[in-house]
Design a protein around this motif. Structure first.
Motif, PDB file in Angstrom:
ATOM      1  N   VAL A  48     -64.062  66.803 -74.427  1.00 14.90           N
ATOM      2  CA  VAL A  48     -64.131  68.234 -74.710  1.00 14.90           C
ATOM      3  C   VAL A  48     -63.002  68.943 -73.966  1.00 14.90           C
ATOM      4  CG1 VAL A  48     -65.749  68.735 -72.812  1.00 14.90           C
ATOM      5  CG2 VAL A  48     -65.771  70.177 -74.853  1.00 14.90           C
ATOM      6  N   THR A  49     -62.694  70.135 -74.394  1.00 12.29           N
ATOM      7  CA  THR A  49     -61.729  70.982 -73.710  1.00 12.29           C
ATOM      8  C   THR A  49     -62.488  72.121 -73.050  1.00 12.29           C
ATOM      9  OG1 THR A  49     -60.050  70.484 -75.363  1.00 12.29           O
ATOM     10  CG2 THR A  49     -59.673  72.422 -74.019  1.00 12.29           C
ATOM     11  N   TYR A  50     -62.085  72.487 -71.862  1.00 13.65           N
ATOM     12  CA  TYR A  50     -62.654  73.664 -71.204  1.00 13.65           C
ATOM     13  C   TYR A  50     -62.057  74.861 -71.937  1.00 13.65           C
ATOM     14  CZ  TYR A  50     -64.528  76.402 -67.342  1.00 13.65           C
ATOM     15  OH  TYR A  50     -65.246  77.285 -66.584  1.00 13.65           O
ATOM     16  N   SER A  51     -62.897  75.597 -72.627  1.00 16.30           N
ATOM     17  CA  SER A  51     -62.415  76.622 -73.550  1.00 16.30           C
ATOM     18  C   SER A  51     -61.746  77.808 -72.873  1.00 16.30           C
ATOM     19  CB  SER A  51     -63.567  77.118 -74.420  1.00 16.30           C
ATOM     20  OG  SER A  51     -64.615  77.599 -73.613  1.00 16.30           O
ATOM     21  N   MET A  52     -60.785  78.383 -73.589  1.00 16.62           N
ATOM     22  CA  MET A  52     -60.166  79.636 -73.191  1.00 16.62           C
ATOM     23  C   MET A  52     -60.954  80.765 -73.852  1.00 16.62           C
ATOM     24  SD  MET A  52     -56.090  78.746 -73.175  1.00 16.62           S
ATOM     25  CE  MET A  52     -55.957  78.267 -74.881  1.00 16.62           C
ATOM     26  N   PRO A 121     -60.788  71.275 -80.375  1.00 18.23           N
ATOM     27  CA  PRO A 121     -60.606  72.729 -80.501  1.00 18.23           C
ATOM     28  C   PRO A 121     -59.546  73.050 -81.553  1.00 18.23           C
ATOM     29  CG  PRO A 121     -59.309  71.923 -78.672  1.00 18.23           C
ATOM     30  CD  PRO A 121     -60.060  70.734 -79.232  1.00 18.23           C
ATOM     31  N   GLY A 122     -59.430  74.312 -81.870  1.00 24.77           N
ATOM     32  CA  GLY A 122     -58.394  74.739 -82.801  1.00 24.77           C
ATOM     33  C   GLY A 122     -58.418  76.241 -82.991  1.00 24.77           C
ATOM     34  N   LEU A 123     -57.392  76.722 -83.650  1.00 21.80           N
ATOM     35  CA  LEU A 123     -57.284  78.145 -83.970  1.00 21.80           C
ATOM     36  C   LEU A 123     -57.858  78.450 -85.346  1.00 21.80           C
ATOM     37  CD1 LEU A 123     -53.588  78.683 -82.819  1.00 21.80           C
ATOM     38  CD2 LEU A 123     -55.661  79.433 -81.621  1.00 21.80           C
ATOM     39  N   ALA A 124     -57.714  77.489 -86.273  1.00 25.18           N
ATOM     40  CA  ALA A 124     -58.181  77.678 -87.643  1.00 25.18           C
ATOM     41  C   ALA A 124     -58.492  76.314 -88.244  1.00 25.18           C
ATOM     42  CB  ALA A 124     -57.110  78.387 -88.468  1.00 25.18           C
ATOM     43  N   PHE A 125     -59.425  76.323 -89.214  1.00 27.68           N
ATOM     44  CA  PHE A 125     -59.861  75.095 -89.871  1.00 27.68           C
ATOM     45  C   PHE A 125     -60.017  75.361 -91.354  1.00 27.68           C
ATOM     46  CE2 PHE A 125     -61.266  75.064 -85.546  1.00 27.68           C
ATOM     47  CZ  PHE A 125     -61.027  73.775 -85.105  1.00 27.68           C
ATOM     48  N   SER A 126     -59.683  74.370 -92.181  1.00 26.19           N
ATOM     49  CA  SER A 126     -59.850  74.526 -93.630  1.00 26.19           C
ATOM     50  C   SER A 126     -61.131  73.830 -94.070  1.00 26.19           C
ATOM     51  CB  SER A 126     -58.652  73.951 -94.380  1.00 26.19           C
ATOM     52  OG  SER A 126     -58.605  72.552 -94.241  1.00 26.19           O
ATOM     53  N   ALA A 127     -61.947  74.550 -94.815  1.00 28.18           N
ATOM     54  CA  ALA A 127     -63.206  73.996 -95.311  1.00 28.18           C
ATOM     55  C   ALA A 127     -62.962  72.877 -96.315  1.00 28.18           C
ATOM     56  CB  ALA A 127     -64.043  75.106 -95.943  1.00 28.18           C
ATOM     57  N   SER A 128     -61.884  72.964 -97.086  1.00 28.92           N
ATOM     58  CA  SER A 128     -61.638  72.008 -98.163  1.00 28.92           C
ATOM     59  C   SER A 128     -61.293  70.606 -97.675  1.00 28.92           C
ATOM     60  CB  SER A 128     -60.522  72.511 -99.076  1.00 28.92           C
ATOM     61  OG  SER A 128     -59.304  72.591 -98.361  1.00 28.92           O
ATOM     62  N   TYR A 140     -53.419  66.889 -79.746  1.00 27.59           N
ATOM     63  CA  TYR A 140     -54.581  66.282 -80.401  1.00 27.59           C
ATOM     64  C   TYR A 140     -54.161  65.372 -81.544  1.00 27.59           C
ATOM     65  CZ  TYR A 140     -58.173  68.475 -77.645  1.00 27.59           C
ATOM     66  OH  TYR A 140     -58.989  68.810 -76.604  1.00 27.59           O
ATOM     67  N   ASP A 141     -53.168  65.748 -82.317  1.00 30.06           N
ATOM     68  CA  ASP A 141     -52.723  64.887 -83.408  1.00 30.06           C
ATOM     69  C   ASP A 141     -52.195  63.557 -82.873  1.00 30.06           C
ATOM     70  OD1 ASP A 141     -53.392  66.557 -85.599  1.00 30.06           O
ATOM     71  OD2 ASP A 141     -51.620  67.784 -85.188  1.00 30.06           O
ATOM     72  N   THR A 151     -65.064  62.898 -84.643  1.00 31.62           N
ATOM     73  CA  THR A 151     -64.620  64.229 -84.230  1.00 31.62           C
ATOM     74  C   THR A 151     -65.482  65.315 -84.849  1.00 31.62           C
ATOM     75  OG1 THR A 151     -62.993  64.225 -86.038  1.00 31.62           O
ATOM     76  CG2 THR A 151     -62.201  63.562 -83.852  1.00 31.62           C
ATOM     77  N   ILE A 152     -65.742  66.342 -84.049  1.00 34.42           N
ATOM     78  CA  ILE A 152     -66.389  67.549 -84.543  1.00 34.42           C
ATOM     79  C   ILE A 152     -65.621  68.744 -83.994  1.00 34.42           C
ATOM     80  CG2 ILE A 152     -68.684  66.487 -84.700  1.00 34.42           C
ATOM     81  CD1 ILE A 152     -69.463  68.185 -82.227  1.00 34.42           C
ATOM     82  N   SER A 153     -65.733  69.846 -84.679  1.00 31.07           N
ATOM     83  CA  SER A 153     -65.147  71.093 -84.193  1.00 31.07           C
ATOM     84  C   SER A 153     -66.178  72.197 -84.334  1.00 31.07           C
ATOM     85  CB  SER A 153     -63.886  71.461 -84.977  1.00 31.07           C
ATOM     86  OG  SER A 153     -62.839  70.588 -84.644  1.00 31.07           O
ATOM     87  N   LEU A 154     -66.219  73.067 -83.348  1.00 33.05           N
ATOM     88  CA  LEU A 154     -67.075  74.246 -83.357  1.00 33.05           C
ATOM     89  C   LEU A 154     -66.242  75.376 -83.929  1.00 33.05           C
ATOM     90  CD1 LEU A 154     -68.555  73.843 -79.762  1.00 33.05           C
ATOM     91  CD2 LEU A 154     -69.343  72.817 -81.900  1.00 33.05           C
TER      92      LEU A 154
END
Length: 190
Positions: A48-52, A121-128, A140-141, A151-154
């Motif tokens: 996990v990343t300690y979130s900003m 973590p990430g800034l944006a995610f695509s549902a498709s 991360y890549d 992997t999961i993303s919140l």
């Protein structure tokens, strides 16, 4: 839209959202959903990343993982643009990295990169197609190209897009499971 332009717009959008009461509500929902995931319950070692402030808050999730006896491993960037996951316990001292991310201060702390589960973590995610837009370092890549944990993303409501409008590239690794606030959670076939 190119990644750089979209990234700047998304960072501003997330910073504004972070000041709203809605973000705290969504973060709490995402934490509860994560704790119910079979992937998380079955995993022993979780990265996990300690979130900003603009990211989904991981502090309560981390505390719950410790309480459940899980091994928690915190992301740490290296000068060669690689990344390792370092043992993180309640007594661990953290320090701010050059990117403003809190990381384990002890350089001799145990490293584990063969994780059972990685919360990406990430800034944006695509549902498709579950592509993600990160902060632009490629950490991360590169990690996911070498190691292949589940992997999961919140993903809060401001991070989710129907398609990757930021120009996703072939080396952008998709996330297996997107945990979202309102929509049905999405898993992709590995």
């Amino acid at each position: 839209m190119d990644k750089g332009t979209f990234r700047k717009q998304q960072i501003a959008k997330l910073a504004a959202f972070a000041k709203s009461g809605e973000k705290k509500k969504e973060d709490a929902v995402l934490t509860r959903k994560a704790l119910r995931l079979p992937q998380l319950r079955e995993a022993n070692d979780i990265g996990v990343t300690y979130s900003m402030a603009s990211e989904v808050d991981t502090s309560n999730l981390i505390a719950q993982l410790w309480e459940a006896g899980k091994g928690v491993w915190l992301a740490k960037s290296n000068p060669d643009k690689s990344m390792d996951f370092v043992r993180y316990e309640p007594s661990t001292v953290l320090q701010k990295s050059k990117f403003g991310v809190m990381e384990v201060a002890d350089r001799s702390a145990a490293v584990k990169n063969d994780l059972d589960l990685l919360i990406v973590p990430g800034l944006a995610f695509s549902a498709s197609d579950h592509k993600r837009l990160g902060f632009g370092g490629g950490y991360y890549d590169r990690f996911l190209a070498k190691y292949r944990p589940q992997t999961i993303s919140l993903v809060n409501s401001v991070m989710l897009y129907p398609e990757a409008v930021w120009g996703a590239e072939a080396f952008d690794y998709p996330v297996d499971c997107l945990l979202t606030v309102k929509a049905a959670d999405q898993e992709r076939d590995r």
